[in-house]
Design an enzyme around this catalytic site. Structure first.
Site, mmCIF file in Angstrom:
data_model
loop_
_atom_site.group_PDB
_atom_site.id
_atom_site.type_symbol
_atom_site.label_atom_id
_atom_site.label_comp_id
_atom_site.label_asym_id
_atom_site.label_seq_id
_atom_site.Cartn_x
_atom_site.Cartn_y
_atom_site.Cartn_z
ATOM 1 N N ASP A 101 0.797 -1.305 -0.008
ATOM 2 C CA ASP A 101 -0.058 0.018 0.044
ATOM 3 C C ASP A 101 0.974 1.244 0.163
ATOM 4 O O ASP A 101 2.332 1.231 0.082
ATOM 5 C CB ASP A 101 -0.784 0.053 1.106
ATOM 6 C CG ASP A 101 -2.112 1.127 1.209
ATOM 7 O OD1 ASP A 101 -2.426 1.206 0.041
ATOM 8 O OD2 ASP A 101 -2.511 1.536 2.315
ATOM 9 N N HIS A 153 -9.156 -2.110 -9.346
ATOM 10 C CA HIS A 153 -9.225 -0.927 -8.401
ATOM 11 C C HIS A 153 -8.093 0.168 -9.000
ATOM 12 O O HIS A 153 -8.506 1.214 -8.700
ATOM 13 C CB HIS A 153 -9.015 -1.933 -7.005
ATOM 14 C CG HIS A 153 -8.614 -0.602 -5.963
ATOM 15 N ND1 HIS A 153 -10.003 0.064 -5.441
ATOM 16 C CD2 HIS A 153 -7.756 -0.257 -5.265
ATOM 17 C CE1 HIS A 153 -9.464 0.686 -4.405
ATOM 18 N NE2 HIS A 153 -8.292 0.777 -4.417
#
Length: 447
Positions: free
Chosen positions: A178, A313
């Site tokens: 992330d 995404h």
């Protein structure tokens, strides 16, 4: 009007460091929500906090690696005694708050405000403090002045808090690296993570500067309050890790297929390596390299999404140069995610009942044009990439068990059905993070 060749000068000594600086990696963090019960105590709290709010002058200096950011909700500004004509000068989404706009954000069903964790989404949320540091000692140090002031002031109460930290895997709860993407902002001194992305005008993220439309966005009055401020979206997002793993397993015949399917839905392998650069296999070395793992575009190399599906995404959150509905640079966001809760051990596919997920933060100059547009049009609809209107983001979309996801391939595309909600909203709020001069203006109010 400035041009791309005209240097942009930002008043970095007036901008809160947290408005521009990417989070450290690794990190520990904390989010604290406060209620103001006495406006004089609220102003005194701001007065005490101001000396400890780092500005953005030297973002790469070690002293800027741990910081506190202070922001206020509309109800918080009201509780401080801000005059009504000033309150009325804020944009409608900010005045209404996140809970009132939940339906258009896709926060329905389990994610609806009536199911949110209290006091999130209530008028009691007045001040939001966020703190980030590379280590626990730094976090304790930067939070100490705020904690001391809150303890001493009887008219300000802590009503909610959340501790966050980098997971030992350096990923978010679903298992993917992330914090990879960060935009370049003219005049900030902070490089972007994609060398192929032209720096954005600072007015996309800070009030009082020219934006990508070559306009200076409307800002709250008086100017001292609005200039160098920004809007902050905070959302607590619960991640259903076991359900995600179960879905991958049910739609794959081997562990390798599970890994590939997850990558197709996300747009990256779990290591962070993008499908755009290694579509057939993971490359952990690439995924861990910040100089390479975000160095790609979509339009010329992958227009049909054979590598990175158009509905994945990362392609929805940042379409880059793709042909989409809407001009991407009008909707670019600073996004920060920090993890909370324990890691679900690898291989476990049964839910253990623990709360885990992301504290999601968006920073930008327009709640409506940036965060809300992306939520409505790119996350929860399909038209943005010229797909079916009811197709949502496979990871973060408001799916309900009837969702679908298409993977382009030759000779026949693959369409997955029955997508459930893998992410559930636990609550959130809209905040305004003022510049440091504006913080002083608020602290010195005498209404």
């Amino acid at each position: 009007m400035t041009t791309r060749d005209t240097p942009v000068t930002l008043e970095l000594d007036d901008i809160q460091n947290g408005a521009l600086h990417p989070r450290p990696s690794p990190y520990v963090g904390a989010y604290i929500l406060l209620r103001i019960e006495d406006r004089r105590a609220g102003r005194e709290l701001l007065r005490r906090l101001i000396p400890f709010l780092a500005d953005a002058t030297s973002p790469m200096d070690p002293s800027h690696q741990a910081w506190v950011t202070a922001a206020l909700s509309y109800q918080g500004l009201k509780a401080l005694g801000v005059p009504q004509d000033t309150l009325d000068s804020f944009p409608l989404p900010f005045q209404q708050g996140m809970a009132a706009r939940a339906a258009q954000l896709g926060d329905v069903g389990e994610s609806a405000p009536e199911n949110w964790e209290k006091p999130l989404g209530t008028p009691d949320v007045h001040i939001g403090l966020s703190a980030l540091s590379p280590d626990a000692a730094g976090l304790k140090r930067v939070l100490a002045p705020a904690r001391e002031a809150i303890e001493e002031l009887s008219g300000v109460t802590t009503i909610w808090s959340l501790d966050c930290y980098a997971l030992p895997t350096e990923t978010e709860a679903f298992g993917f690296r992330d914090g990879i993407s960060h935009p370049a902002i003219e005049g900030s001194g902070i490089p972007g993570s994609n060398p192929q992305e032209q720096p954005l005008k600072p007015g996309e993220f800070l009030l009082g500067y020219e934006n990508e439309r070559h306009e200076v966005s409307a800002m709250p009055r008086p100017e001292v309050l609005g200039k160098n401020g920004t809007y902050v979206v905070f959302r607590k997002l619960h991640q259903r890790v076991a359900a995600f793993r179960q879905y991958l397993k049910a739609n794959s015949s081997t562990a390798e297929e599970e890994e590939l399917l997850g990558a197709k839905m996300m747009g990256r392998w779990q290591s962070g390596a993008p499908l755009a650069l290694c579509p057939m296999h993971d490359d952990p070395g690439l995924g861990a390299d910040p100089k390479r793992n975000n160095d790609f575009l979509f339009k010329e190399d992958d227009p049909q999404g054979m590598k990175t599906p158009p509905g994945s995404h990362i392609r929805r959150m940042n379409p880059r140069d793709s042909d989409i509905s809407g001009f991407m640079r009008f909707h670019r966001m600073i996004r920060r995610g920090t993890s909370y809760g324990p890691l679900l051990p690898p291989g476990v596919i049964e839910d253990d009942g623990a709360e885990r997920g992301l504290a999601f933060v968006f920073i930008g100059a327009s709640l409506e044009r940036q965060f809300e547009f992306v939520q409505q049009e790119w996350i929860n609809k399909g038209q943005f990439f010229h797909g079916p209107p009811d197709v949502k983001d496979p990871i973060a979309g408001a799916n309900n068990g009837t969702g679908s996801f298409t993977i382009p391939r030759q000779p026949i595309r693959r369409r997955l059905q029955g997508l459930p909600a893998f992410v559930v909203t636990r609550g959130g709020e809209y905040f305004f993070a003022p510049g440091l001069r504006a913080m002083r203006w608020l602290a010195e109010l005498d209404t």
